[in-house]
Design a protein around this motif. Structure first.
Motif, mmCIF file in Angstrom:
data_model
loop_
_atom_site.group_PDB
_atom_site.id
_atom_site.type_symbol
_atom_site.label_atom_id
_atom_site.label_comp_id
_atom_site.label_asym_id
_atom_site.label_seq_id
_atom_site.Cartn_x
_atom_site.Cartn_y
_atom_site.Cartn_z
ATOM 1 N N ARG A 262 3.870 1.584 -1.184
ATOM 2 C CA ARG A 262 4.479 1.727 -2.511
ATOM 3 C C ARG A 262 3.475 2.299 -3.512
ATOM 4 O O ARG A 262 3.820 3.152 -4.322
ATOM 5 N N ARG A 263 2.220 1.849 -3.444
ATOM 6 C CA ARG A 263 1.187 2.396 -4.344
ATOM 7 C C ARG A 263 0.958 3.883 -4.061
ATOM 8 O O ARG A 263 0.842 4.692 -4.974
ATOM 9 N N GLU A 264 0.884 4.239 -2.789
ATOM 10 C CA GLU A 264 0.618 5.628 -2.405
ATOM 11 C C GLU A 264 1.778 6.565 -2.748
ATOM 12 O O GLU A 264 1.581 7.765 -2.888
ATOM 13 N N ASP B 47 3.946 6.111 -5.412
ATOM 14 C CA ASP B 47 4.410 5.776 -6.752
ATOM 15 C C ASP B 47 5.136 6.969 -7.368
ATOM 16 O O ASP B 47 4.611 8.086 -7.397
ATOM 17 N N GLN C 184 0.833 -1.206 0.000
ATOM 18 C CA GLN C 184 0.000 0.000 0.000
ATOM 19 C C GLN C 184 0.871 1.261 0.000
ATOM 20 O O GLN C 184 0.607 2.211 -0.730
#
Length: 112
Positions: free
Chosen positions: A34-36, A38, A32
């Motif tokens: 890493r997604r936030e 990016d 999560q």
């Protein structure tokens, strides 16, 4: 989560940034994070007493290795010298404890 040498704190954007970030050791939480974040760049920040080198996120789903920041593989520096590397890991541990205390203090004052 047995390896405490791994880096959980960094600064965001550039080596001289004063924006600390904490990388969660948990597998799902690290995905999560890493997604936030990016496209974000992370550094072993001078604010934290670090070397200023760029860091990457390492995500692990192994039970004995936590997700963590690591120095970018193309960055030179302490990785070649075991003594320097050990000193760097000790400094990172101290910085990590300090930043976690600082973040805790900020959270306490924001809820007071």
């Amino acid at each position: 989560m047995s390896d405490t040498r791994l880096v959980q704190t960094a600064v965001l954007g550039k080596a001289d940034s004063m924006l600390p970030v904490y990388f969660p050791p948990d597998y799902e939480e690290s995905l999560q994070f890493r997604r936030e974040h990016d496209g974000a760049r992370f550094f072993c920040g001078h604010f934290l007493g670090g070397c200023g080198g760029e860091l990457v996120t390492k995500i692990s789903d192994f039970y004995d290795i936590v997700s963590h920041f690591a120095h970018h593989p193309t960055v030179g520096g302490s990785q070649d010298d075991p003594l320097d590397s050990a000193q760097h890991r000790q400094r990172v541990r101290s910085e990590s404890n300090a930043i976690q205390g600082w973040v805790g203090l900020l959270l306490e004052t924001s809820t007071a």
